[in-house]
Every structure is written in structure tokens, then in C-alpha cells.
Design a protein around this motif. Sequence first.
Motif, PDB file in Angstrom:
ATOM      1  N   GLY A 108      18.399  60.010  14.706  1.00 45.08           N
ATOM      2  CA  GLY A 108      17.121  58.805  13.711  1.00 45.08           C
ATOM      3  C   GLY A 108      16.353  58.736  14.329  1.00 45.08           C
ATOM      4  N   LYS A 109      15.849  57.833  13.491  1.00 42.02           N
ATOM      5  CA  LYS A 109      14.558  56.654  14.070  1.00 42.02           C
ATOM      6  C   LYS A 109      13.880  56.408  12.786  1.00 42.02           C
ATOM      7  CE  LYS A 109      10.134  57.400  15.375  1.00 42.02           C
ATOM      8  NZ  LYS A 109       9.208  58.174  16.628  1.00 42.02           N
ATOM      9  N   GLY A 110      13.129  55.200  12.788  1.00 42.48           N
ATOM     10  CA  GLY A 110      12.422  54.472  11.333  1.00 42.48           C
ATOM     11  C   GLY A 110      13.171  53.950  11.193  1.00 42.48           C
ATOM     12  N   TRP A 111      15.117  52.895  11.338  1.00 43.59           N
ATOM     13  CA  TRP A 111      15.356  51.741  10.601  1.00 43.59           C
ATOM     14  C   TRP A 111      15.180  51.105  10.250  1.00 43.59           C
ATOM     15  CZ3 TRP A 111      18.875  56.627  11.747  1.00 43.59           C
ATOM     16  CH2 TRP A 111      19.208  57.426  11.034  1.00 43.59           C
ATOM     17  N   HIS A 112      14.416  50.512  12.049  1.00 43.64           N
ATOM     18  CA  HIS A 112      13.760  49.435  12.568  1.00 43.64           C
ATOM     19  C   HIS A 112      12.594  49.047  11.515  1.00 43.64           C
ATOM     20  CE1 HIS A 112      11.748  52.603  15.240  1.00 43.64           C
ATOM     21  NE2 HIS A 112      11.323  50.923  15.511  1.00 43.64           N
ATOM     22  N   THR A 151      19.037  42.613  10.553  1.00 46.26           N
ATOM     23  CA  THR A 151      19.976  41.662  10.441  1.00 46.26           C
ATOM     24  C   THR A 151      21.076  42.185   8.937  1.00 46.26           C
ATOM     25  OG1 THR A 151      19.476  39.996   8.821  1.00 46.26           O
ATOM     26  CG2 THR A 151      19.695  39.352  10.826  1.00 46.26           C
ATOM     27  N   HIS A 152      20.570  43.544   8.440  1.00 44.79           N
ATOM     28  CA  HIS A 152      20.353  44.683   7.424  1.00 44.79           C
ATOM     29  C   HIS A 152      21.892  45.137   7.655  1.00 44.79           C
ATOM     30  CE1 HIS A 152      20.114  46.557   3.540  1.00 44.79           C
ATOM     31  NE2 HIS A 152      21.070  47.629   4.437  1.00 44.79           N
ATOM     32  N   PHE A 153      22.743  46.039   8.595  1.00 42.79           N
ATOM     33  CA  PHE A 153      23.811  46.736   8.884  1.00 42.79           C
ATOM     34  C   PHE A 153      24.974  45.581   9.779  1.00 42.79           C
ATOM     35  CE2 PHE A 153      20.766  49.547   8.559  1.00 42.79           C
ATOM     36  CZ  PHE A 153      21.275  50.378   7.694  1.00 42.79           C
TER      37      PHE A 153
END
Length: 188
Positions: free
Chosen positions: A67-71, A77-79
Motif C-alpha cells: 500500500g502507498k499514499g497514506w503519507h 501524526t494521524h495514526f
Amino acid sequence: MYNAIVILHQGHGRPFWLMQGMFRANGGCGYVKKPELLLKTDANNEVHDPKRLLSVKTTLKVKVYMGKGWHLDFKRTHFDAYSPPDFYVKIGIAGVAADSTVKKTKAIEDNWIPIWNDEFEFPLTVPELALLRVEVHEYDMSEIDDFGGQTCIPVSELRTGIRAVPIYNEKGEKYPSVKLLMRFEFVI
């Protein structure tokens, strides 16, 4: 007899995601023709009985690579406040009772670009009514796991090969950057 599936919804959550997934078929136009299975009658002039045991028509093999793109779509600090997220994927089939199941990848610790390389097999008795359900969560040892994204795709719309699968938020809105790299294969 009606020959379309129509679903009304209120709110968000898994039932809404399944409805959105169902209507991704037919180009997302809001109309999905009933499968032949629900239109034909058998020798007793009855349509499909969901309680009747059927033989497996096909097996869907799914490999979740990465998976990619979350950053790009989430604050640092979201998670977790002090470390990168620990993502895992729940993947399953929503359909007739015989086909419905959920499996899970291992959690990849402290990584914004997780690589799972986990493969799953789903024997399907009624693939024309099956939806592939994918949810990404961030493992949290002390609290409830955080939601990372989801998608539902009609099995009939899946094509063999490696695909970049877009991921949606809880409201069903597509994330601009988040994707899962997955492989789909049908085995008869």
C-alpha cells in the motif's frame, strides 16, 4: 418481476460500502442488472434458493502486495503520535452465506508504505453475487484499531492481473493518493 437491484441507504459504514461496491458495476450508473441466477427458474419453477448448497464455480486468488499514499493524504501524526503506522488489511467476500468470509494480513510495523505479500484464496459458489471487501486498518495495541481506508468491488468486475486499487474513506470518498497494489486470479 423486476430485473434490477436497487438499494437505499442511510449513513455510512459497511452496508454503505457494500452498496457502493455493488453499484461500481455497470460503470457506476446506479443500475445493476440482476444476474441470470436470480432471473432463471429451476425445474420446480423456483428461483435461486440461497440456503441450497452449491458446488464451487471458481476460486478467486488475491495477493495483497503493498500500500502507498497514506503519507500524502494524512498528517504525520494521524495514526500514531510518535511513530509511523502499523497497517494491516482485512480482505473478504460479501455474498451468499457459503461464500462470505474475512481474512487478514499480518500487521506491518512502523511503515507508511507497508509491504505484505500475503495471498488468499476464496472459493466461490455464486461469484455473480460476490463482492470483494477490502479494509485497511492501523493496529493499535492500547485502543481500537484506526481506520485507514476501504473499497468494495464486484467480483464480476475484477480482471486477472496486477492492479492498483483505489481506496476510499468511511464516507465513500476516494483518497487522492492511497492505493493498494493487488493481484487477482481466477482458478476453475
